[in-house]
Design a protein around this motif. Structure first.
Motif, PDB file in Angstrom:
ATOM      1  N   GLU A 266      61.583  26.514  30.614  1.00 63.07           N
ATOM      2  CA  GLU A 266      60.164  26.276  30.876  1.00 63.07           C
ATOM      3  C   GLU A 266      59.494  27.551  31.386  1.00 63.07           C
ATOM      4  O   GLU A 266      58.394  27.911  30.948  1.00 63.07           O
ATOM      5  CB  GLU A 266      60.013  25.150  31.899  1.00 63.07           C
ATOM      6  CG  GLU A 266      60.440  23.795  31.368  1.00 63.07           C
ATOM      7  CD  GLU A 266      60.493  22.717  32.439  1.00 63.07           C
ATOM      8  OE1 GLU A 266      60.386  21.529  32.088  1.00 63.07           O
ATOM      9  OE2 GLU A 266      60.654  23.062  33.632  1.00 63.07           O
ATOM     10  N   CYS A 270      56.542  29.864  29.425  1.00 64.41           N
ATOM     11  CA  CYS A 270      55.322  30.328  30.067  1.00 64.41           C
ATOM     12  C   CYS A 270      55.294  31.855  30.121  1.00 64.41           C
ATOM     13  O   CYS A 270      54.259  32.489  29.880  1.00 64.41           O
ATOM     14  CB  CYS A 270      55.232  29.742  31.473  1.00 64.41           C
ATOM     15  SG  CYS A 270      53.641  29.995  32.261  1.00 64.41           S
ATOM     16  N   ILE A 294      51.503  30.817  21.176  1.00 65.58           N
ATOM     17  CA  ILE A 294      51.275  29.872  22.278  1.00 65.58           C
ATOM     18  C   ILE A 294      51.237  28.440  21.751  1.00 65.58           C
ATOM     19  O   ILE A 294      51.787  27.516  22.369  1.00 65.58           O
ATOM     20  CB  ILE A 294      49.987  30.243  23.048  1.00 65.58           C
ATOM     21  CG1 ILE A 294      50.214  31.534  23.851  1.00 65.58           C
ATOM     22  CG2 ILE A 294      49.565  29.105  23.979  1.00 65.58           C
ATOM     23  CD1 ILE A 294      48.986  32.062  24.544  1.00 65.58           C
ATOM     24  N   ARG A 295      50.631  28.237  20.589  1.00 67.82           N
ATOM     25  CA  ARG A 295      50.607  26.887  20.003  1.00 67.82           C
ATOM     26  C   ARG A 295      52.012  26.392  19.688  1.00 67.82           C
ATOM     27  O   ARG A 295      52.340  25.220  19.906  1.00 67.82           O
ATOM     28  CB  ARG A 295      49.748  26.867  18.729  1.00 67.82           C
ATOM     29  CG  ARG A 295      48.259  26.873  18.961  1.00 67.82           C
ATOM     30  CD  ARG A 295      47.503  26.453  17.706  1.00 67.82           C
ATOM     31  NE  ARG A 295      47.839  27.269  16.541  1.00 67.82           N
ATOM     32  CZ  ARG A 295      47.221  28.406  16.214  1.00 67.82           C
ATOM     33  NH1 ARG A 295      46.244  28.871  16.987  1.00 67.82           N
ATOM     34  NH2 ARG A 295      47.580  29.073  15.128  1.00 67.82           N
ATOM     35  N   GLN A 298      53.651  25.350  22.897  1.00 67.19           N
ATOM     36  CA  GLN A 298      53.100  24.082  23.373  1.00 67.19           C
ATOM     37  C   GLN A 298      53.575  22.900  22.521  1.00 67.19           C
ATOM     38  O   GLN A 298      53.850  21.818  23.052  1.00 67.19           O
ATOM     39  CB  GLN A 298      51.571  24.153  23.365  1.00 67.19           C
ATOM     40  CG  GLN A 298      51.003  25.103  24.402  1.00 67.19           C
ATOM     41  CD  GLN A 298      49.514  25.330  24.243  1.00 67.19           C
ATOM     42  OE1 GLN A 298      48.951  25.152  23.161  1.00 67.19           O
ATOM     43  NE2 GLN A 298      48.851  25.741  25.316  1.00 67.19           N
ATOM     44  N   THR A 299      53.715  23.119  21.202  1.00 69.38           N
ATOM     45  CA  THR A 299      54.174  22.055  20.304  1.00 69.38           C
ATOM     46  C   THR A 299      55.578  21.591  20.668  1.00 69.38           C
ATOM     47  O   THR A 299      55.943  20.428  20.446  1.00 69.38           O
ATOM     48  CB  THR A 299      54.147  22.549  18.844  1.00 69.38           C
ATOM     49  OG1 THR A 299      52.812  22.913  18.504  1.00 69.38           O
ATOM     50  CG2 THR A 299      54.618  21.472  17.885  1.00 69.38           C
ATOM     51  N   HIS A 301      56.616  21.230  23.618  1.00 74.67           N
ATOM     52  CA  HIS A 301      56.487  20.580  24.932  1.00 74.67           C
ATOM     53  C   HIS A 301      56.889  21.500  26.090  1.00 74.67           C
ATOM     54  O   HIS A 301      57.514  21.057  27.072  1.00 74.67           O
ATOM     55  CB  HIS A 301      57.296  19.276  24.973  1.00 74.67           C
ATOM     56  CG  HIS A 301      56.975  18.332  23.856  1.00 74.67           C
ATOM     57  ND1 HIS A 301      55.692  17.910  23.581  1.00 74.67           N
ATOM     58  CD2 HIS A 301      57.770  17.748  22.920  1.00 74.67           C
ATOM     59  CE1 HIS A 301      55.703  17.093  22.542  1.00 74.67           C
ATOM     60  NE2 HIS A 301      56.945  16.980  22.110  1.00 74.67           N
ATOM     61  N   PRO A 303      55.519  24.486  28.968  1.00 72.71           N
ATOM     62  CA  PRO A 303      54.294  24.912  29.657  1.00 72.71           C
ATOM     63  C   PRO A 303      53.888  26.326  29.261  1.00 72.71           C
ATOM     64  O   PRO A 303      54.735  27.178  28.976  1.00 72.71           O
ATOM     65  CB  PRO A 303      54.689  24.861  31.139  1.00 72.71           C
ATOM     66  CG  PRO A 303      56.172  25.052  31.142  1.00 72.71           C
ATOM     67  CD  PRO A 303      56.677  24.413  29.883  1.00 72.71           C
ATOM     68  N   THR A 304      52.600  26.571  29.231  1.00 74.30           N
ATOM     69  CA  THR A 304      52.085  27.915  28.975  1.00 74.30           C
ATOM     70  C   THR A 304      51.119  28.368  30.073  1.00 74.30           C
ATOM     71  O   THR A 304      50.590  29.475  30.007  1.00 74.30           O
ATOM     72  CB  THR A 304      51.371  27.989  27.611  1.00 74.30           C
ATOM     73  OG1 THR A 304      50.345  26.993  27.555  1.00 74.30           O
ATOM     74  CG2 THR A 304      52.361  27.772  26.469  1.00 74.30           C
ATOM     75  N   LYS A 305      50.900  27.528  31.061  1.00 74.44           N
ATOM     76  CA  LYS A 305      50.041  27.878  32.193  1.00 74.44           C
ATOM     77  C   LYS A 305      50.907  28.156  33.409  1.00 74.44           C
ATOM     78  O   LYS A 305      51.646  27.285  33.869  1.00 74.44           O
ATOM     79  CB  LYS A 305      49.050  26.750  32.503  1.00 74.44           C
ATOM     80  CG  LYS A 305      48.031  26.506  31.392  1.00 74.44           C
ATOM     81  CD  LYS A 305      47.086  27.689  31.232  1.00 74.44           C
ATOM     82  CE  LYS A 305      46.009  27.399  30.184  1.00 74.44           C
ATOM     83  NZ  LYS A 305      45.148  28.583  29.955  1.00 74.44           N
TER      84      LYS A 305
END
Length: 360
Positions: A266, A270, A294-295, A298-299, A301, A303-305
Motif C-alpha cells: 500500500e 502511494c 495512478i489510475r 487505483q484500479t 485497490h 491508495p494514492t493519497k
C-alpha cells in the motif's frame, strides 16, 4: 511447474513456480540434509500450510522443527529475530541445518537474515505465500529487519538456495494483501516493461478476483524481470536500485505511520504515485502517463493519497533511505513508462512534489 534461474555464478539458484508444490516431496528431496530442517513461519501461515510442508520434508527422512513467530510488520525486529536464533540454538542446529522460510515478506526477510548470521551462514529456502513475496521479496537475497528510524536498514545480502512458489497459497490471501502484492507487480511494469504494464491494466479485474492463470503470469513475469536485474547487479550498486521505484516515499509512509498501519505494498503504491509526480516535475514523464499509472494503481485497490505531514517529517524519514549518499537522497524516477533512472533531486523540488501530491 515452471522453473526460472537467478544467475549468480556459484550462488545461482532456481525459482520453481506451480500449483500444489507444497505437497511435492520429490521437489523437496533435493534440499534434504543430514541435519535438521527448520520451518520458520508465523501464527497466521502455520495452521494453513506448515503441516503440508512438514509432511513433504519428513517424506525425505528429515527431522523437522518449527519456529513460529507473531504475524505482522511490527514484529520485524531484533527481539523477534532472537526467537529464531533461540530456536536454532535450543535444537543444537549445526552448519548443515536448512531453514525453510514459509510465509510472506516479513518471514522471508527475517529467516534469511537469521540464516545469513547463524554460524556465519547456513542454507535457506524461500517458500513465499503472499503475492508480494512471490513477485518481489523472496527473489534477490535482500534480508533484514526494521528499525524505528528506518525500514530494512539492518540486514544482509544473502541468497537462498531455492525459491519455491506454490500459487495456490494466494487463494487464502485477504484482498488487502493481494492488492499489496499487485503494487510490486505494477512497479515491475513501470520500471522495466511497458507492455507488461499494458497487460496489467487490461487484466486488472481478473487479478483482483484471484484468477490463478493471471496471477501465474504476473508471478512468472515479475520473477523474470527481477532475476534479470539481480543477475546484473546483486548488491544494488547500479540498475538494481530501479526496483526501489516508489519505495523512498513508501518507506517514509510506513515508518512514519508505524509499521503495520499501512501494508508495504500500500505504501509502495502511494509512493509510486508521488514518484510519478516527481518524474513529471523533472520534465521526464508526461502528465498523461502519470495519470494513467495512478489510475492503474487505483484500479488495483491501492491508495494514492499520502498522509499529510509537515515537510520536516517526510524529509527526516526519507533521509534514512538506503540510497542516500553523503546526506543526499537519490530517487528512482521514470523517464517514460517502462524506463527508470536514478536521480539526485534538490529538496525544494521534492517539497514542491509533495505539495502537488497533497502530502504536505
Amino acid at each position: 511447474m515452471k522453473t526460472l534461474n537467478v544467475n549468480l555464478g556459484d550462488r545461482s539458484y532456481p525459482i520453481f513456480i506451480g500449483q500444489d508444490l507444497l505437497d511435492d516431496a520429490q521437489l523437496f528431496s533435493q534440499f534434504a540434509t543430514s541435519s535438521a530442517s527448520f520451518i520458520v513461519t508465523n501464527t497466521t501461515v502455520e495452521p494453513l500450510y506448515a503441516d503440508r510442508l512438514e509432511a513433504s520434508l519428513k517424506a525425505n527422512g528429515q527431522q523437522v522443527i518449527r519456529i513460529v513467530l507473531p504475524d505482522g510488520e511490527s514484529f520485524k525486529t531484533w527481539e523477534t529475530l532472537q526467537t529464531i536464533f533461540t530456536g536454532l540454538l535450543e535444537s543444537n542446529a549445526d552448519r548443515k541445518a536448512t531453514i525453510f522460510a514459509l510465509g510472506g515478506g516479513v518471514i522471508g526477510d527475517m529467516a534469511g537474515f537469521a540464516a545469513a548470521s547463524y554460524m556465519r551462514g547456513i542454507k535457506f529456502v524461500q517458500i513465499p505465500t503472499t503475492l508480494l513475496s512471490q513477485v518481489d521479496s523472496s527473489v534477490g537475497g535482500k534480508t533484514g529487519i526494521n528499525h524505528p528510524l528506518g525500514k530494512n536498514m539492518i540486514g544482509a545480502f544473502y541468497q537462498p538456495i531455492a525459491v519455491i512458489i506454490d500459487l495456490k497459497t494466494l487463494l487464502t490471501l485477504p484482498k488487502r494483501e493481494l492488492a499489496a502484492g499487485l503494487a510490486e507487480v505494477v512497479k515491475h511494469g513501470a520500471i522495466a516493461d511497458h507492455l507488461f504494464l499494458d497487460w496489467i491494466e487490461s487484466n486488472a479485474a481478473a487479478l483482483n478476483n484471484y484468477d490463478l492463470s493471471c496471477l501465474e503470469h504476473v508471478v512468472v513475469k515479475s520473477c523474470e524481470i527481477k532475476s534479470a536485474v539481480v543477475a546484473q547487479d546483486e548488491k544494488e550498486s547500479g540498475v538494481r536500485a530501479h526496483l526501489n521505484f516508489g519505495h523512498t516515499f513508501g518507506h517514509a509512509i510506513e515508518t512514519g505511520m508505524g509499521y503495520g498501519e499501512w501494508l508495504h505494498g500500500e505504501a509502495v503504491g502511494c509512493g509510486m504515485a508521488i514518484a510519478a509526480e516527481l518524474s513529471v516535475q523533472l520534465g521526464y514523464l508526461s502528465l498523461e502517463d502519470k495519470n494513467r499509472l495512478i489510475r492503474i494503481i487505483q484500479t488495483l485497490h491501492l491508495p494514492t493519497k499520502a498522509p499529510q505531514w509537515d515537510t520536516s517529517k517526510y524529509l527526516s524519514y526519507m533521509s534514512h533511505d538506503k540510497k542516500a549518499e553523503s546526506g543526499q537522497i537519490k530517487y528512482i524516477v521514470l523517464e517514460e513508462l517502462g524506463q527508470a533512472k536514478v536521480q539526485k533531486v534538490d529538496d525544494d523540488l521534492v517539497i514542491s512534489t509533495l505539495k502537488v501530491a497533497g502530502a504536505i
